[in-house]
Enzyme design. Sequence first.
Site, PDB file in Angstrom:
ATOM      1  N   THR A 194     -30.144 -22.911  14.378  1.00 11.02           N
ATOM      2  CA  THR A 194     -29.166 -23.566  14.599  1.00 11.02           C
ATOM      3  C   THR A 194     -28.171 -23.767  15.311  1.00 11.02           C
ATOM      4  O   THR A 194     -28.518 -23.061  16.278  1.00 11.02           O
ATOM      5  CB  THR A 194     -28.328 -23.620  13.371  1.00 11.02           C
ATOM      6  OG1 THR A 194     -27.418 -22.160  13.849  1.00 11.02           O
ATOM      7  CG2 THR A 194     -29.158 -23.088  11.447  1.00 11.02           C
TER       8      THR A 194
ATOM      9  N   LYS B 193      -6.091 -26.739   4.991  1.00 11.63           N
ATOM     10  CA  LYS B 193      -5.104 -26.648   4.001  1.00 11.63           C
ATOM     11  C   LYS B 193      -3.769 -26.863   4.136  1.00 11.63           C
ATOM     12  O   LYS B 193      -2.983 -26.007   5.200  1.00 11.63           O
ATOM     13  CB  LYS B 193      -5.474 -24.940   3.963  1.00 11.63           C
ATOM     14  CG  LYS B 193      -5.069 -25.616   2.336  1.00 11.63           C
ATOM     15  CD  LYS B 193      -5.907 -23.956   2.087  1.00 11.63           C
ATOM     16  CE  LYS B 193      -6.047 -23.351   0.169  1.00 11.63           C
ATOM     17  NZ  LYS B 193      -6.792 -22.398  -0.687  1.00 11.63           N
TER      18      LYS B 193
ATOM     19  N   GLU C 285     -31.695 -26.341   7.906  1.00 10.57           N
ATOM     20  CA  GLU C 285     -32.476 -25.169   7.018  1.00 10.57           C
ATOM     21  C   GLU C 285     -32.564 -25.901   5.962  1.00 10.57           C
ATOM     22  O   GLU C 285     -33.092 -25.779   5.128  1.00 10.57           O
ATOM     23  CB  GLU C 285     -30.496 -24.772   6.419  1.00 10.57           C
ATOM     24  CG  GLU C 285     -29.392 -23.831   7.044  1.00 10.57           C
ATOM     25  CD  GLU C 285     -28.799 -23.916   8.364  1.00 10.57           C
ATOM     26  OE1 GLU C 285     -29.260 -24.866   8.665  1.00 10.57           O
ATOM     27  OE2 GLU C 285     -28.077 -23.558   9.085  1.00 10.57           O
TER      28      GLU C 285
ATOM     29  N   TRP D  36      -5.757 -28.689  -0.025  1.00  7.48           N
ATOM     30  CA  TRP D  36      -6.977 -29.332   1.195  1.00  7.48           C
ATOM     31  C   TRP D  36      -6.645 -31.028   1.497  1.00  7.48           C
ATOM     32  O   TRP D  36      -6.242 -32.005   1.242  1.00  7.48           O
ATOM     33  CB  TRP D  36      -8.513 -29.581   1.038  1.00  7.48           C
ATOM     34  CG  TRP D  36      -9.182 -28.005  -0.023  1.00  7.48           C
ATOM     35  CD1 TRP D  36      -8.481 -27.886  -0.691  1.00  7.48           C
ATOM     36  CD2 TRP D  36      -8.605 -27.420   0.929  1.00  7.48           C
ATOM     37  NE1 TRP D  36      -9.295 -26.603  -1.294  1.00  7.48           N
ATOM     38  CE2 TRP D  36      -9.254 -25.896   0.729  1.00  7.48           C
ATOM     39  CE3 TRP D  36      -8.481 -27.097   2.188  1.00  7.48           C
ATOM     40  CZ2 TRP D  36      -9.214 -24.589   0.915  1.00  7.48           C
ATOM     41  CZ3 TRP D  36      -8.932 -25.274   3.126  1.00  7.48           C
ATOM     42  CH2 TRP D  36      -9.600 -24.370   2.204  1.00  7.48           C
TER      43      TRP D  36
END
Length: 547
Positions: free
Chosen positions: A190, A444, A335, A449
């Site tokens: 990654t 937040k 992934e 959010w």
Amino acid sequence: MLGLMQEHPLVISSLIDFVEREHPEQEIVTRTGERSEDRHRITYAELADRARRLAAALHRLDIGLGDRVATLAWNTHRHLEIFYGVSGVGAVCHTINPRLFAEQVAFMINEAEDKLLLVDLDLLPVVEAVAPALNHLPPIVVLAPQDQLPASLPVASANLLSYETLLAESAPSFAWPALDERTAAVLCYTSGTTGKPKGVLYSHRAILLHTYAACMKDALGFGAADTVMPVVPMFHVMAWGIPYAAAAVGCKLVLPGRYLDAPSLCDLIIEEGVNFAAGVSTIWLNLVHHLEATGTRLPSMERILCGGSPVARTTVQEFAEHADVKVVHAWGMTELSPIAGVNSPKRGTARYPSPAYFELQKKQGRALFGIDIKTVDEAGRMLPRDGTTSGFIKTRGHWVIEEYFRHAGEGTVDADRWFDTGDVGTIDEHGYLLITDRTKDMIKSGGEWISSIELENLAVSHPAIAEAAVIAVKHPRWVERPLLLCVKQPSAEASREDILAFYDGKVAKWWIPDDVLFVDSLPYTATGKLFKSELRKQYADYEITGR
Ligand code: ADP
């Protein structure tokens, strides 16, 4: 009762055998040098021959089952041969992104314990930079003829071999060994955007199943009559599986080497007749600006698959207007091998090139068969597919990770094998996913959010804004508030107030960023994503006034 049909292992060598048999004359074109006309041409028959010669050479070098062979290379026919040759002998092709920091590259080579490095000539300086941090410097094969090799490398005791000499000294009669389809084929780390790089070890089976899915019409959907250009690098999750899908269908392949600037890509597209290309958003943003500035058209181009980071509606619209090219949004992760979803139409959804199509392309797409996807709340409860309830996105499927390399038993997936993607978003009633943020990039404010991606998309739809990033900064009352950083279009004028007023009526009032800072450039990661963790660090002490 069991079925009575044949069972053959799903292995990568079957792809190269197939394309050699069924499409031997089809071409693979590589841009090789500074001049646009520097191009190398090879057929799949020749590619297969060279992949087998490489396999024989690997045997001589004592590379066998499970050994890791690293590549530091651009998208070229040699890299393609390596994909087939290395995995074909049962070794693991470890593709490394040369744009990463030297410490990260060294970490990967050390952790993978690579037994051999296959390196493009112009990337030898990367090896030199990482060599001091390596536990052990493996032999280096330079992807060039003997006469182009440097006499020596400053790296102590470096053992340089010529790839072309190795191939020339090999017989093409190598027979691919029979492998278990679960054998490891490729290792890819990654990019470490949100932490230390972690290795994802793909099996032959996962790659083959991903290949079948990629070839579906609603996925990449190209065929033998198409000319396909993977701009996404082969070190970035196997160029999203295109090298394998290309062999499965026998299309013409056009590989841009290291020449990813807009004029170079335009030349290749026009002169080679490319009608399908794939890459990250930043590449296409540059290309469409180039088309606008020069009035260039791309007559052959039909579809561009765009992913890796959100695609702005403006990009989709501009491609339609300036080049009549359909941009298709896709979503994936290292992934996930990497493709999980593609934004293809359903009966009744908006069709290209309507405004509704441009709007729908803001969504990342629908899951492909082979991938399950769901959103859940903080307690892990499944959320409705209503297009508004936002949650954590989880996936599982044939080409989804089970465990990271060298991190066995760390609970990468839950008991039902769901993998938490680290992305947050909604799924609508038609199954289209909209990513609103990565968990780590979320803002937040007062317990609610705010989607940084939506704010960025809106910012770049302002005619004066070329690039935008929205990050959370500390706020005494609301804990976090959005800060917008943007790069202006060349010679465009806009003030902080203009930009803030532009948000009016487009998002809830409390979503509107508290401040706008104009910057000369924004940082990007080695895979072309906004480097938001870096921005958060830079603006950690930024003080919001007002509100
Ligand atoms: P890294 O996770 O290290 O950044 P990847 O290349 O695996 O490296 O990136 C996967 C992530 O990229 C996804 O989890 C998602 O956050 C983001 N991503 C990929 N495609 C898209 C897209 N089309 N829109 C928004 N985000 C995307």
